[in-house]
Design a protein around this motif. Structure first.
Motif, PDB file in Angstrom:
ATOM      1  N   ASP A 167     -37.295   8.352  -9.302  1.00 43.41           N
ATOM      2  CA  ASP A 167     -36.987   7.101  -9.988  1.00 43.41           C
ATOM      3  C   ASP A 167     -36.407   6.085  -9.019  1.00 43.41           C
ATOM      4  OD1 ASP A 167     -34.404   7.962  -9.519  1.00 43.41           O
ATOM      5  OD2 ASP A 167     -33.835   8.148 -11.629  1.00 43.41           O
ATOM      6  N   PHE A 168     -35.965   4.941  -9.567  1.00 45.46           N
ATOM      7  CA  PHE A 168     -35.490   3.861  -8.706  1.00 45.46           C
ATOM      8  C   PHE A 168     -34.218   4.247  -7.959  1.00 45.46           C
ATOM      9  CE2 PHE A 168     -33.564  -0.467  -8.056  1.00 45.46           C
ATOM     10  CZ  PHE A 168     -34.539  -0.937  -7.192  1.00 45.46           C
ATOM     11  N   ALA A 169     -33.383   5.093  -8.565  1.00 41.29           N
ATOM     12  CA  ALA A 169     -32.187   5.559  -7.865  1.00 41.29           C
ATOM     13  C   ALA A 169     -32.570   6.323  -6.604  1.00 41.29           C
ATOM     14  CB  ALA A 169     -31.352   6.437  -8.791  1.00 41.29           C
ATOM     15  N   ASP A 170     -33.560   7.205  -6.715  1.00 40.51           N
ATOM     16  CA  ASP A 170     -34.046   7.950  -5.544  1.00 40.51           C
ATOM     17  C   ASP A 170     -34.575   6.989  -4.482  1.00 40.51           C
ATOM     18  OD1 ASP A 170     -33.544  10.446  -6.780  1.00 40.51           O
ATOM     19  OD2 ASP A 170     -35.486  10.375  -7.787  1.00 40.51           O
ATOM     20  N   LEU A 171     -35.289   5.970  -4.939  1.00 42.50           N
ATOM     21  CA  LEU A 171     -35.877   5.019  -3.998  1.00 42.50           C
ATOM     22  C   LEU A 171     -34.790   4.254  -3.241  1.00 42.50           C
ATOM     23  CD1 LEU A 171     -38.564   3.749  -2.986  1.00 42.50           C
ATOM     24  CD2 LEU A 171     -38.251   1.999  -4.739  1.00 42.50           C
ATOM     25  N   LEU A 172     -33.775   3.775  -3.958  1.00 33.68           N
ATOM     26  CA  LEU A 172     -32.688   3.047  -3.294  1.00 33.68           C
ATOM     27  C   LEU A 172     -32.018   3.917  -2.233  1.00 33.68           C
ATOM     28  CD1 LEU A 172     -30.848   1.144  -6.185  1.00 33.68           C
ATOM     29  CD2 LEU A 172     -32.282   0.154  -4.390  1.00 33.68           C
ATOM     30  N   ARG A 173     -31.730   5.145  -2.600  1.00 31.35           N
ATOM     31  CA  ARG A 173     -31.054   6.031  -1.639  1.00 31.35           C
ATOM     32  C   ARG A 173     -31.944   6.317  -0.425  1.00 31.35           C
ATOM     33  NH1 ARG A 173     -26.424   8.276  -3.928  1.00 31.35           N
ATOM     34  NH2 ARG A 173     -26.296   8.201  -6.220  1.00 31.35           N
ATOM     35  N   ALA A 174     -33.229   6.531  -0.666  1.00 30.84           N
ATOM     36  CA  ALA A 174     -34.135   6.864   0.435  1.00 30.84           C
ATOM     37  C   ALA A 174     -34.335   5.684   1.381  1.00 30.84           C
ATOM     38  CB  ALA A 174     -35.478   7.326  -0.130  1.00 30.84           C
ATOM     39  N   VAL A 175     -34.559   4.502   0.836  1.00 26.71           N
ATOM     40  CA  VAL A 175     -34.749   3.317   1.683  1.00 26.71           C
ATOM     41  C   VAL A 175     -33.445   2.968   2.398  1.00 26.71           C
ATOM     42  CG1 VAL A 175     -35.257   0.842   1.664  1.00 26.71           C
ATOM     43  CG2 VAL A 175     -36.649   2.420   0.297  1.00 26.71           C
ATOM     44  N   GLY A 176     -32.326   3.077   1.688  1.00 27.08           N
ATOM     45  CA  GLY A 176     -31.042   2.770   2.304  1.00 27.08           C
ATOM     46  C   GLY A 176     -30.658   3.718   3.421  1.00 27.08           C
ATOM     47  N   ALA A 177     -31.278   4.907   3.448  1.00 21.58           N
ATOM     48  CA  ALA A 177     -30.969   5.893   4.488  1.00 21.58           C
ATOM     49  C   ALA A 177     -31.838   5.750   5.728  1.00 21.58           C
ATOM     50  CB  ALA A 177     -31.134   7.301   3.914  1.00 21.58           C
ATOM     51  N   ARG A 212     -27.820   6.594 -13.203  1.00 21.40           N
ATOM     52  CA  ARG A 212     -28.282   7.039 -11.874  1.00 21.40           C
ATOM     53  C   ARG A 212     -28.491   5.859 -10.938  1.00 21.40           C
ATOM     54  NH1 ARG A 212     -30.632  11.414 -10.260  1.00 21.40           N
ATOM     55  NH2 ARG A 212     -32.432  10.293  -9.410  1.00 21.40           N
ATOM     56  N   VAL A 213     -29.094   4.779 -11.454  1.00 19.30           N
ATOM     57  CA  VAL A 213     -29.328   3.592 -10.617  1.00 19.30           C
ATOM     58  C   VAL A 213     -28.008   2.944 -10.238  1.00 19.30           C
ATOM     59  CG1 VAL A 213     -30.322   1.282 -10.579  1.00 19.30           C
ATOM     60  CG2 VAL A 213     -31.648   3.190 -11.510  1.00 19.30           C
ATOM     61  N   LEU A 214     -27.089   2.825 -11.187  1.00 15.52           N
ATOM     62  CA  LEU A 214     -25.782   2.234 -10.888  1.00 15.52           C
ATOM     63  C   LEU A 214     -25.052   3.048  -9.827  1.00 15.52           C
ATOM     64  CD1 LEU A 214     -24.687   1.350 -14.532  1.00 15.52           C
ATOM     65  CD2 LEU A 214     -25.291  -0.289 -12.734  1.00 15.52           C
ATOM     66  N   ALA A 215     -25.129   4.371  -9.931  1.00 18.20           N
ATOM     67  CA  ALA A 215     -24.474   5.219  -8.929  1.00 18.20           C
ATOM     68  C   ALA A 215     -25.109   5.039  -7.552  1.00 18.20           C
ATOM     69  CB  ALA A 215     -24.556   6.684  -9.368  1.00 18.20           C
ATOM     70  N   ALA A 216     -26.431   4.954  -7.510  1.00 17.07           N
ATOM     71  CA  ALA A 216     -27.113   4.750  -6.230  1.00 17.07           C
ATOM     72  C   ALA A 216     -26.715   3.421  -5.599  1.00 17.07           C
ATOM     73  CB  ALA A 216     -28.626   4.816  -6.431  1.00 17.07           C
ATOM     74  N   MET A 217     -26.607   2.367  -6.412  1.00 16.80           N
ATOM     75  CA  MET A 217     -26.175   1.075  -5.899  1.00 16.80           C
ATOM     76  C   MET A 217     -24.766   1.161  -5.320  1.00 16.80           C
ATOM     77  SD  MET A 217     -27.579  -1.433  -8.925  1.00 16.80           S
ATOM     78  CE  MET A 217     -26.753  -2.870  -8.244  1.00 16.80           C
ATOM     79  N   ALA A 218     -23.881   1.849  -6.023  1.00 10.64           N
ATOM     80  CA  ALA A 218     -22.487   1.943  -5.603  1.00 10.64           C
ATOM     81  C   ALA A 218     -22.312   2.804  -4.350  1.00 10.64           C
ATOM     82  CB  ALA A 218     -21.641   2.508  -6.735  1.00 10.64           C
ATOM     83  N   GLU A 219     -23.165   3.819  -4.209  1.00 12.96           N
ATOM     84  CA  GLU A 219     -22.975   4.819  -3.147  1.00 12.96           C
ATOM     85  C   GLU A 219     -23.868   4.622  -1.939  1.00 12.96           C
ATOM     86  OE1 GLU A 219     -23.642   8.412  -5.307  1.00 12.96           O
ATOM     87  OE2 GLU A 219     -21.965   8.051  -6.699  1.00 12.96           O
ATOM     88  N   THR A 220     -24.758   3.632  -1.970  1.00 16.20           N
ATOM     89  CA  THR A 220     -25.654   3.379  -0.835  1.00 16.20           C
ATOM     90  C   THR A 220     -25.179   2.129  -0.107  1.00 16.20           C
ATOM     91  OG1 THR A 220     -27.478   4.304  -2.134  1.00 16.20           O
ATOM     92  CG2 THR A 220     -28.068   3.087  -0.136  1.00 16.20           C
ATOM     93  N   PRO A 221     -24.530   2.271   1.046  1.00 14.53           N
ATOM     94  CA  PRO A 221     -23.911   1.119   1.716  1.00 14.53           C
ATOM     95  C   PRO A 221     -24.865  -0.034   2.001  1.00 14.53           C
ATOM     96  CG  PRO A 221     -23.176   3.172   2.710  1.00 14.53           C
ATOM     97  CD  PRO A 221     -24.270   3.531   1.761  1.00 14.53           C
ATOM     98  N   ALA A 222     -26.135   0.267   2.213  1.00 13.32           N
ATOM     99  CA  ALA A 222     -27.073  -0.807   2.562  1.00 13.32           C
ATOM    100  C   ALA A 222     -27.416  -1.708   1.377  1.00 13.32           C
ATOM    101  CB  ALA A 222     -28.356  -0.211   3.142  1.00 13.32           C
ATOM    102  N   VAL A 223     -27.251  -1.227   0.144  1.00 21.76           N
ATOM    103  CA  VAL A 223     -27.619  -2.023  -1.030  1.00 21.76           C
ATOM    104  C   VAL A 223     -26.660  -3.203  -1.156  1.00 21.76           C
ATOM    105  CG1 VAL A 223     -27.848  -2.049  -3.539  1.00 21.76           C
ATOM    106  CG2 VAL A 223     -28.648  -0.078  -2.230  1.00 21.76           C
TER     107      VAL A 223
END
Length: 441
Positions: A207-217, A237-248
């Motif tokens: 999902d989009f949360a996975d995508l944010l984390r993968a691209v941000g890494a 899940r998306v909100l958590a990915a936004m909060a925990e992925t420094p690049a976002v």
């Protein structure tokens, strides 16, 4: 060498598609030109969201046809081409080809046919087409649009996009990440993920949360942006990915369209006023200091003064950093055409004037409060006017600063020194810039 000129109207997706077309045509031996006089092929990449956009394109076609020489090709591509199809060939006799968003792969062949005198249209939807094997020719080496999703399944009654972009489909996460890795290896440090409802992304496994984390890494990627999301697709899940992925980045463009639950119901939006406000609260809780921009439509069929007042009150309550405001435009083929009680043009004009005044007042108040604060900015290029450079902060604030052209593409630490109400003047903070460069290296 044959030369190609593409003129782009509309959203970031169209900008990305123009870069894609340059990639396809460069493989066929075309060189890009910014001057239509030099071009052997002239393409207009079009928007169909509002009537005004289509009329503007038709007017521009009348101008561009003057540049046609024997053997030259004039084409209309994109959403307006998809909507009107072969009718455009009848409407504008000088147009040689009409191609929708899923037909760009066939451009070289269709151009060759047009040179031979065969006018044609390709507006077939191709649900499998993601152009994975095409390297886009991007104009900006350090910031790139990356399309992750095409089409839309959300049938808002005012919107023509499902009819011009087709059903929603998402690229495989691995393919997106591979593209971002290639970009990063060529000095790109900022990417913007694109989709019609980008946070509904799902490739059947991720999902989009996975995508944010993968691209941000991805190594070398310093900033990740995305547009345009749909309010109710901000899952935990998306909100958590936004909060925990420094690049976002700390900015979300969150279209509301109306502040009235009754109007939203007629629009077939999948939320009401209270649900939208809940999403705003969730975003601000997950990402402190986040800036929010939005889209608002004024004068949707049946909109009363009371309903418009609800829109004004929501804008006041949310305190958007910016808003794109539009008068409702009738789009043939959309369900809203059948809704009764269309609002007069005079009333729409008066209401949008009040809305714009409120948006500007709020933005100015918020921006005045930021004077004296420091921000990391990406220097994007020369300002449109004057000798200054234009830069953008993580929360999407535009700043003008004085500096050498060598700064373009770099990150600087600046202090906001003044504001016009919408943009800032800024000065570099030298000590922090030295620390920033040392950390980056």
């Amino acid at each position: 060498m044959r030369r190609i000129y593409i003129e782009t109207y509309g959203c970031q997706m169209n900008v990305s598609d123009s870069e894609l077309m340059f990639g396809i045509l460069s493989r066929a031996g075309y060189l890009r030109t910014e001057d239509p006089i030099e071009a052997d092929v002239l393409l207009v990449n079009t928007c169909a969201v509002r009537e005004h956009a289509e009329q503007r394109v038709l007017g521009r076609m009348g101008e561009l046809k003057r540049y046609k020489r024997p053997g030259n090709v004039l084409g209309v591509v994109g959403c307006m081409a998809q909507r009107l199809g072969p009718k455009l060939l009848e409407r504008v006799p000088q147009v040689d080809l009409v191609i929708g968003p899923d037909g760009y792969r066939g451009l070289p062949e269709l151009i060759a046919q047009a040179r031979a005198g065969e006018r044609s249209a390709d507006v077939e939807f191709k649900g499998w087409e993601h152009y994975e094997d095409v390297d886009s020719v991007r104009g900006n080496p350090f910031s790139a649009f990356v399309t992750v999703q095409r089409g839309c399944d959300y049938r808002c009654t005012f919107c023509i996009v499902p009819m011009t972009r087709g059903p929603e489909r998402s690229r495989r996460l691995a393919d997106v990440v591979q593209e971002v890795v290639r970009l990063a290896s060529n000095s790109t440090t900022e990417v913007t993920l694109l989709g019609q409802t980008v946070n509904s992304y799902h490739d059947a496994e991720h999902d989009f949360a996975d995508l944010l984390r993968a691209v941000g890494a991805v190594e070398g990627i310093r900033r990740v942006r995305f547009t345009s999301p749909y309010p109710t697709d901000f899952t935990p899940r998306v909100l958590a990915a936004m909060a925990e992925t420094p690049a976002v980045c700390e900015h979300v463009h969150l279209p509301v369209q109306s502040g009235s639950s009754r109007t939203l119901k007629r629009m077939l939006r999948r939320y009401d006023r209270d649900r939208y406000l809940d999403v705003v609260a969730s975003l601000r809780a997950a990402v402190p200091g986040i800036s929010l921009s939005t889209d608002v439509i004024v004068g949707f069929p049946g909109e009363t003064e009371e309903e418009f007042q609800e829109t004004l009150s929501l804008v006041e309550q949310v305190q958007f950093d910016d808003a794109y405001t539009f008068k409702y435009s009738v789009r043939e083929g959309t369900p809203a055409v059948r809704i009764k009680d269309h609002v007069t043009e005079e009333i729409k004009t008066e209401r949008i004037g009040r809305l714009i005044a409120l948006v500007r007042h709020i933005a100015k108040q918020k921006n005045v409060g930021l004077i004296g604060t420091t921000h990391e900015v990406l220097v994007e290029g020369p300002a449109k006017r004057g000798a200054l450079l234009q830069a953008r902060s993580r929360n999407n604030k535009i700043a003008m600063l004085d500096g050498p052209s060598e700064w373009i593409g770099s990150y600087r630490r600046v202090r906001f020194t003044g504001t016009t109400g919408s943009t800032f003047t800024a000065g570099p903070v030298e000590k922090e810039n030295k620390e920033l460069v040392a950390t980056w290296l």
